[in-house]
Design a protein around this motif. Structure first.
Motif, mmCIF file in Angstrom:
data_model
loop_
_atom_site.group_PDB
_atom_site.id
_atom_site.type_symbol
_atom_site.label_atom_id
_atom_site.label_comp_id
_atom_site.label_asym_id
_atom_site.label_seq_id
_atom_site.Cartn_x
_atom_site.Cartn_y
_atom_site.Cartn_z
ATOM 1 N N ASN A 248 0.805 -1.220 0.000
ATOM 2 C CA ASN A 248 0.000 0.000 0.000
ATOM 3 C C ASN A 248 0.838 1.268 0.000
ATOM 4 O OD1 ASN A 248 -2.554 -1.382 0.160
ATOM 5 N ND2 ASN A 248 -2.020 -1.894 2.287
ATOM 6 N N ASP A 249 2.126 1.138 -0.340
ATOM 7 C CA ASP A 249 3.005 2.303 -0.282
ATOM 8 C C ASP A 249 3.360 2.855 -1.658
ATOM 9 O OD1 ASP A 249 4.559 0.226 -1.152
ATOM 10 O OD2 ASP A 249 5.991 0.298 0.496
ATOM 11 N N GLY A 250 2.734 2.324 -2.710
ATOM 12 C CA GLY A 250 2.946 2.871 -4.049
ATOM 13 C C GLY A 250 4.237 2.459 -4.726
ATOM 14 N N LYS A 251 4.909 1.412 -4.225
ATOM 15 C CA LYS A 251 6.205 1.041 -4.802
ATOM 16 C C LYS A 251 6.090 0.179 -6.052
ATOM 17 C CE LYS A 251 9.065 1.366 -0.639
ATOM 18 N NZ LYS A 251 9.883 0.622 0.348
ATOM 19 N N VAL B 298 -0.556 -9.537 -21.423
ATOM 20 C CA VAL B 298 0.829 -9.498 -20.973
ATOM 21 C C VAL B 298 0.903 -8.615 -19.735
ATOM 22 C CG1 VAL B 298 3.224 -9.020 -21.575
ATOM 23 C CG2 VAL B 298 1.616 -9.752 -23.353
ATOM 24 N N ALA B 299 1.387 -9.187 -18.638
ATOM 25 C CA ALA B 299 1.532 -8.442 -17.385
ATOM 26 C C ALA B 299 2.926 -7.829 -17.330
ATOM 27 C CB ALA B 299 1.320 -9.367 -16.195
ATOM 28 N N HIS B 300 2.995 -6.550 -16.963
ATOM 29 C CA HIS B 300 4.264 -5.848 -16.779
ATOM 30 C C HIS B 300 4.293 -5.319 -15.352
ATOM 31 C CE1 HIS B 300 5.407 -5.417 -21.164
ATOM 32 N NE2 HIS B 300 4.121 -5.734 -21.254
ATOM 33 N N LEU B 301 5.331 -5.684 -14.616
ATOM 34 C CA LEU B 301 5.468 -5.230 -13.238
ATOM 35 C C LEU B 301 6.471 -4.081 -13.184
ATOM 36 C CD1 LEU B 301 4.819 -5.662 -10.203
ATOM 37 C CD2 LEU B 301 6.821 -7.162 -10.115
ATOM 38 N N TYR B 302 6.012 -2.932 -12.671
ATOM 39 C CA TYR B 302 6.869 -1.749 -12.578
ATOM 40 C C TYR B 302 7.153 -1.395 -11.127
ATOM 41 C CZ TYR B 302 5.310 -0.832 -17.416
ATOM 42 O OH TYR B 302 5.021 -0.921 -18.751
ATOM 43 N N SER B 303 8.361 -0.885 -10.880
ATOM 44 C CA SER B 303 8.681 -0.277 -9.603
ATOM 45 C C SER B 303 9.499 0.977 -9.877
ATOM 46 C CB SER B 303 9.478 -1.232 -8.710
ATOM 47 O OG SER B 303 9.714 -0.642 -7.449
ATOM 48 N N LYS C 230 14.660 -1.781 -4.427
ATOM 49 C CA LYS C 230 15.656 -0.778 -4.027
ATOM 50 C C LYS C 230 16.471 -0.313 -5.233
ATOM 51 C CE LYS C 230 16.138 -2.486 0.723
ATOM 52 N NZ LYS C 230 16.982 -3.269 1.648
ATOM 53 N N CYS C 231 16.833 -1.249 -6.104
ATOM 54 C CA CYS C 231 17.588 -0.881 -7.302
ATOM 55 C C CYS C 231 16.775 0.026 -8.212
ATOM 56 C CB CYS C 231 18.005 -2.130 -8.082
ATOM 57 S SG CYS C 231 19.386 -3.024 -7.342
ATOM 58 N N CYS C 232 15.491 -0.301 -8.382
ATOM 59 C CA CYS C 232 14.620 0.533 -9.211
ATOM 60 C C CYS C 232 14.506 1.934 -8.621
ATOM 61 C CB CYS C 232 13.238 -0.102 -9.333
ATOM 62 S SG CYS C 232 13.178 -1.554 -10.408
ATOM 63 N N CYS C 233 14.419 2.012 -7.303
ATOM 64 C CA CYS C 233 14.348 3.312 -6.639
ATOM 65 C C CYS C 233 15.638 4.088 -6.841
ATOM 66 C CB CYS C 233 14.061 3.118 -5.152
ATOM 67 S SG CYS C 233 13.889 4.670 -4.232
ATOM 68 N N ASN C 234 16.777 3.423 -6.698
ATOM 69 C CA ASN C 234 18.060 4.086 -6.930
ATOM 70 C C ASN C 234 18.151 4.624 -8.352
ATOM 71 O OD1 ASN C 234 18.933 3.534 -4.355
ATOM 72 N ND2 ASN C 234 20.292 1.867 -4.920
ATOM 73 N N ARG C 235 17.725 3.804 -9.302
ATOM 74 C CA ARG C 235 17.748 4.219 -10.710
ATOM 75 C C ARG C 235 16.896 5.473 -10.911
ATOM 76 N NH1 ARG C 235 13.892 3.280 -14.543
ATOM 77 N NH2 ARG C 235 14.527 3.427 -16.726
ATOM 78 N N ALA C 236 15.779 5.531 -10.199
ATOM 79 C CA ALA C 236 14.847 6.637 -10.411
ATOM 80 C C ALA C 236 15.311 7.935 -9.765
ATOM 81 C CB ALA C 236 13.467 6.258 -9.857
ATOM 82 N N CYS C 237 15.835 7.853 -8.556
ATOM 83 C CA CYS C 237 16.004 9.127 -7.839
ATOM 84 C C CYS C 237 17.134 9.170 -6.822
ATOM 85 C CB CYS C 237 14.700 9.498 -7.152
ATOM 86 S SG CYS C 237 13.981 8.198 -6.134
ATOM 87 N N ILE D 176 1.529 7.293 -8.587
ATOM 88 C CA ILE D 176 0.157 7.706 -8.899
ATOM 89 C C ILE D 176 -0.656 6.499 -9.329
ATOM 90 C CG2 ILE D 176 -1.279 9.048 -10.481
ATOM 91 C CD1 ILE D 176 1.050 11.101 -10.575
ATOM 92 N N ALA D 177 -0.075 5.675 -10.212
ATOM 93 C CA ALA D 177 -0.780 4.487 -10.697
ATOM 94 C C ALA D 177 -1.077 3.519 -9.560
ATOM 95 C CB ALA D 177 0.053 3.800 -11.781
ATOM 96 N N ALA D 178 -0.083 3.269 -8.715
ATOM 97 C CA ALA D 178 -0.230 2.272 -7.658
ATOM 98 C C ALA D 178 -1.198 2.719 -6.559
ATOM 99 C CB ALA D 178 1.136 1.953 -7.051
ATOM 100 N N LEU D 179 -1.256 4.023 -6.301
ATOM 101 C CA LEU D 179 -2.043 4.518 -5.178
ATOM 102 C C LEU D 179 -3.467 4.898 -5.550
ATOM 103 C CD1 LEU D 179 0.686 6.717 -3.441
ATOM 104 C CD2 LEU D 179 -0.280 4.571 -2.584
ATOM 105 N N ASN D 180 -3.820 4.823 -6.829
ATOM 106 C CA ASN D 180 -5.148 5.244 -7.262
ATOM 107 C C ASN D 180 -5.830 4.124 -8.029
ATOM 108 O OD1 ASN D 180 -5.549 8.401 -6.701
ATOM 109 N ND2 ASN D 180 -3.390 7.982 -7.123
ATOM 110 N N SER D 181 -6.383 3.192 -7.276
ATOM 111 C CA SER D 181 -7.044 2.029 -7.871
ATOM 112 C C SER D 181 -8.529 1.975 -7.536
ATOM 113 C CB SER D 181 -6.374 0.741 -7.370
ATOM 114 O OG SER D 181 -6.468 0.641 -5.960
ATOM 115 N N LYS D 182 -9.049 2.972 -6.819
ATOM 116 C CA LYS D 182 -10.466 2.971 -6.437
ATOM 117 C C LYS D 182 -11.274 3.769 -7.451
ATOM 118 C CE LYS D 182 -13.686 3.781 -2.627
ATOM 119 N NZ LYS D 182 -14.257 2.436 -2.787
#
Length: 314
Positions: free
Chosen positions: A17-20, A36-41, A92-99, A126-132
């Motif tokens: 529930n933290d949007g990761k 096709v499922a794509h998993l993003y972080s 963690k790696c995806c987060c490092n890559r991003a920011c 935004i995508a992860a936290l807005n599913s309602k």
């Protein structure tokens, strides 16, 4: 591979529930029954695979592992076993890559000159936290949405534009899909809003795209990735192209990072979009998010373009 692994991953995504992380279910335009499922972080793709069996599983680009800076260990497994064993390190790696600006400055990333992906990381949240989905809230049903022009057979679609997000809203018995361009950094204005309008407006009234969006929404509801009440779910299960609208949406956040230096650019693009959309008979809205959190995509933040107006970002 098995359906069990797919279900385990979907449940793992739903429980975070933290949007990761955000899992995108992309039907093939020319074969809507193949998903096709794509998993993003943090905007980076961790893996993709075919639904529902998990076949043709592909792990992330191993180049991402350099963003561990040697601090995280990776278990040498394959497929879903690799993903589940290395889950935290991958995020963690995806987060490092991003920011991770500090490590970039220290020059710890080899190869090409590193660049931050703040906008993709924010888009992911935004995508992860807005599913309602409700009368008051928009739900995100995809990010990095694109179609192959060769599979559309529409002469107006002459390249493969990509929408940052696809949002969906409802009012009474009508569903509206919002093909969304998201901006939150000064760097993000390297490609102008006007050019993005010209690209996205080609999606506006294509029947194949419309059916593709409906299928995408159905898949997310089927997997429990869109939260809505039974009445809305039943209504959506029976919708057809005549029951929906498709609009364009320009979505902004973090205006303090670009508004002042880009004020003239913003105003010029506002005028262009307003005038061009009127002549094209394309419905366009814009919205500003003050903070990225659950429920931040409220219908009340949607604004219409006005004569002699400008973006109100704040």
């Amino acid at each position: 591979m098995s359906k069990g692994n797919v279900l385990k991953l979907i449940n793992k995504c739903k429980s975070m529930n933290d949007g990761k992380v955000f899992i995108s279910l992309k039907p093939r335009v020319d074969d809507p029954e193949t998903i096709v499922a794509h998993l993003y972080s943090s905007g980076g793709e961790m893996c993709h695979f075919n639904m529902p069996e998990g076949n043709d599983f592909h792990i992330w680009d191993k180049e991402y592992e350099k963003y561990s800076y040697g601090s995280y260990e990776f278990v040498n497994k394959r497929g879903f076993d690799y993903l589940f064993s290395n889950w935290d390190s991958m995020i963690k790696c995806c987060c490092n890559r991003a920011c991770d600006k500090d490590n970039f400055k220290k020059g710890k990333v080899s190869g090409k000159e590193p660049r931050n992906h703040y906008e993709r990381e924010r888009e992911n949240r935004i995508a992860a936290l807005n599913s309602k989905l409700s009368e008051d809230l928009l739900a995100v049903i995809d990010m990095e949405y694109s179609v192959d022009k060769n599979k559309i057979a529409n002469a107006k679609i002459d390249k493969n534009p990509k929408a940052d997000l696809v949002c969906v809203g409802m009012e009474e018995d009508r569903i509206t899909f919002y093909i969304t361009e998201y901006k939150s950094t000064e760097e993000g204005f390297g490609v102008s809003l006007a050019e993005h309008y010209n690209d996205m407006s080609k999606y506006y009234d294509d029947a194949k795209i419309t059916n593709h969006l409906i299928k995408t929404l159905h898949e997310r509801i089927k997997c429990g990735l869109v939260d809505c009440d039974k009445k809305i779910e039943d209504m959506i299960s029976n919708i057809s192209t005549k029951d929906i609208a498709v609009e364009l949406l320009f979505l902004f956040s973090h205006a303090d990072e670009f508004k002042n230096s880009k004020k003239n650019v913003l105003n010029n693009n506002y005028k262009y979009i307003f005038e061009k959309s009127k002549s094209d008979s394309v419905t366009v809205k814009y919205a500003y998010i003050k903070s990225i959190e659950k429920g931040c995509l409220k219908k009340s933040i949607l604004n219409n373009f006005k004569v002699d107006g400008e973006f109100e970002l704040g």
